[in-house]
Design an enzyme around this catalytic site. Structure first.
Site, PDB file in Angstrom:
ATOM      1  N   GLN A  87       0.858  -1.186  -0.105  1.00 19.70           N
ATOM      2  CA  GLN A  87       0.203  -0.285   0.099  1.00 19.70           C
ATOM      3  C   GLN A  87       0.869   1.286  -0.120  1.00 19.70           C
ATOM      4  OE1 GLN A  87      -1.821  -0.922   3.689  1.00 19.70           O
ATOM      5  NE2 GLN A  87      -3.645  -1.785   2.526  1.00 19.70           N
ATOM      6  N   ASP A  90       6.251   4.834  -1.361  1.00 23.43           N
ATOM      7  CA  ASP A  90       7.538   5.230  -1.274  1.00 23.43           C
ATOM      8  C   ASP A  90       8.653   4.521  -2.101  1.00 23.43           C
ATOM      9  OD1 ASP A  90       8.060   2.849   0.331  1.00 23.43           O
ATOM     10  OD2 ASP A  90       7.335   3.755   2.162  1.00 23.43           O
ATOM     11  N   HIS A 105      -1.036   1.442  -4.514  1.00 22.13           N
ATOM     12  CA  HIS A 105      -1.278   2.682  -4.577  1.00 22.13           C
ATOM     13  C   HIS A 105      -0.490   3.647  -5.350  1.00 22.13           C
ATOM     14  CE1 HIS A 105      -3.737   1.922  -0.643  1.00 22.13           C
ATOM     15  NE2 HIS A 105      -4.031   1.217  -1.498  1.00 22.13           N
ATOM     16  N   CYS A 113       0.926  10.280 -17.717  1.00 22.70           N
ATOM     17  CA  CYS A 113       0.250  11.313 -18.513  1.00 22.70           C
ATOM     18  C   CYS A 113      -1.034  10.949 -18.529  1.00 22.70           C
ATOM     19  CB  CYS A 113       0.896  11.515 -19.968  1.00 22.70           C
ATOM     20  SG  CYS A 113       0.110  12.563 -21.023  1.00 22.70           S
ATOM     21  N   CYS A 166       3.488  16.876 -20.635  1.00 26.21           N
ATOM     22  CA  CYS A 166       4.128  15.712 -21.135  1.00 26.21           C
ATOM     23  C   CYS A 166       4.991  16.069 -22.116  1.00 26.21           C
ATOM     24  CB  CYS A 166       2.828  14.888 -21.477  1.00 26.21           C
ATOM     25  SG  CYS A 166       3.502  13.369 -22.324  1.00 26.21           S
ATOM     26  N   SER A 205       0.382  -2.750   8.457  1.00 24.72           N
ATOM     27  CA  SER A 205      -0.898  -2.312   7.934  1.00 24.72           C
ATOM     28  C   SER A 205      -2.081  -2.740   8.950  1.00 24.72           C
ATOM     29  CB  SER A 205      -1.273  -2.903   6.427  1.00 24.72           C
ATOM     30  OG  SER A 205      -2.466  -2.498   6.038  1.00 24.72           O
ATOM     31  N   ASN A 230       2.044  -6.092  13.362  1.00 23.40           N
ATOM     32  CA  ASN A 230       1.719  -4.773  13.388  1.00 23.40           C
ATOM     33  C   ASN A 230       1.547  -4.409  14.810  1.00 23.40           C
ATOM     34  OD1 ASN A 230       0.847  -2.568  11.659  1.00 23.40           O
ATOM     35  ND2 ASN A 230      -1.066  -2.580  12.762  1.00 23.40           N
ATOM     36  N   ARG A 231       1.817  -3.086  14.831  1.00 21.68           N
ATOM     37  CA  ARG A 231       1.537  -2.205  16.177  1.00 21.68           C
ATOM     38  C   ARG A 231      -0.157  -1.644  15.997  1.00 21.68           C
ATOM     39  NH1 ARG A 231       6.045  -1.590  19.017  1.00 21.68           N
ATOM     40  NH2 ARG A 231       7.973  -0.839  18.017  1.00 21.68           N
ATOM     41  N   GLY A 232      -0.582  -2.279  16.911  1.00 24.81           N
ATOM     42  CA  GLY A 232      -2.244  -2.060  16.878  1.00 24.81           C
ATOM     43  C   GLY A 232      -3.147  -2.983  16.201  1.00 24.81           C
TER      44      GLY A 232
HETATM   45 ZN   LIG Z   1       1.443  12.606 -23.020  1.00 24.08          ZN
END
Ligand SMILES: [Zn+2]
Length: 261
Positions: A87, A90, A105, A113, A166, A205, A230-232
């Site tokens: 998810q 980065d 994601h 573009c 673009c 997650s 996981n934490r939580g």
């Molecule tokens: Zn383009």
């Protein structure tokens, strides 16, 4: 363990060791962010999104993978992990050396573009944006990273940022991060991984964002066991065969020590 055993589902908790804030992908968001329709419908929001993206891009680009990312990449090389559905935007799984990664994601490392569909490297856009906007000040703190830009219209209306078009078609460029109201990415790949898994390992997650839960559900229906670090609490705690409450890097390091002893 043998090949095909483990498919990883990762979330923001894996990357928080590196200084990143939680991805405000869905739910739990304290402030609304610019969504897909706002972005496509307004040059004001486009300027603002690109301004925030450019101000914080270098801080994201400079992040190093955590120990957890490194161990998961080693497990992929060793044939323990056969795929990762993340998810996170980065890019740290890829930076750590994992190759079978479904970035559900999107990723801040790419630009798409909206007109011709071409996907390009964000790094290649950096010098163009810098030339167009020589007064942009970089924010070096990854905790401020504008993964999604806050929907603050007063600030957006003041932006004098010049967006780049673009290079292929002159169309509208968008960070290749999934906005609210936009289709998620790479789900076919993520489901393919989960279908063959013997274990789904959730790391960092809460599974409140549905993409992660979809992969877990696919794994369950294919007979996989569910392990969670996981934490939580998470949405899949009642479904889990193994549930570890703890930090990701230290827990993975402890398991790695047992495996590689
Ligand atoms: Zn383009």
């Amino acid at each position: 363990m043998s090949r095909g055993d483990v498919v990883v589902v990762s979330g923001a908790g894996l990357s928080t060791d590196s200084g990143l804030p939680d991805y405000r992908g869905s739910g739990g968001s304290e402030k609304p962010s610019v969504d897909f329709d706002m972005f496509t419908g307004s040059h004001t929001w486009q300027r603002w999104v690109w301004q925030r993206n450019q101000e914080t891009w270098r801080a994201l680009d400079a992040l190093a993978p955590t120990e957890g990312h490194t161990i998961l990449a080693e497990w992929e090389r060793d044939g323990i992990v056969t795929g990762t559905a993340t998810q996170n935007i980065d890019g740290l799984h890829v930076k750590a050396g994992s190759e079978r990664v479904a970035e559900m994601h999107g990723s801040f490392t790419r630009v798409t573009c909206l007109d011709c569909g071409e996907v390009t490297d964000r790094a290649a856009l950096d010098p163009r944006l810098r030339e167009l906007n020589p007064h942009t000040v970089d924010d070096p703190d990854p905790a401020n990273a504008a993964i999604l830009a806050e929907a603050d219209y007063a600030k957006a209306a003041e932006s004098t940022f010049t967006v780049a078009q673009c290079a292929s078609c002159g169309g509208t460029l968008k960070p290749d991060i999934v906005f609210f109201g936009e289709a998620v990415q790479a789900m076919d790949e993520a489901f393919d991984y989960a279908r063959d898994a013997k274990t789904i390992l959730v790391v960092g997650s809460s599974l409140l964002v549905m993409t992660g839960m979809w992969v877990v559900t696919q794994g369950l229906s294919s007979g996989a066991d569910i392990a969670i670090i996981n934490r939580g609490p998470t949405q899949a705690d009642r479904l889990a065969d193994v549930r570890i409450e703890g930090g990701i890097s230290e827990t993975l390091a402890a398991v790695d020590k047992i495996l590689t002893g």
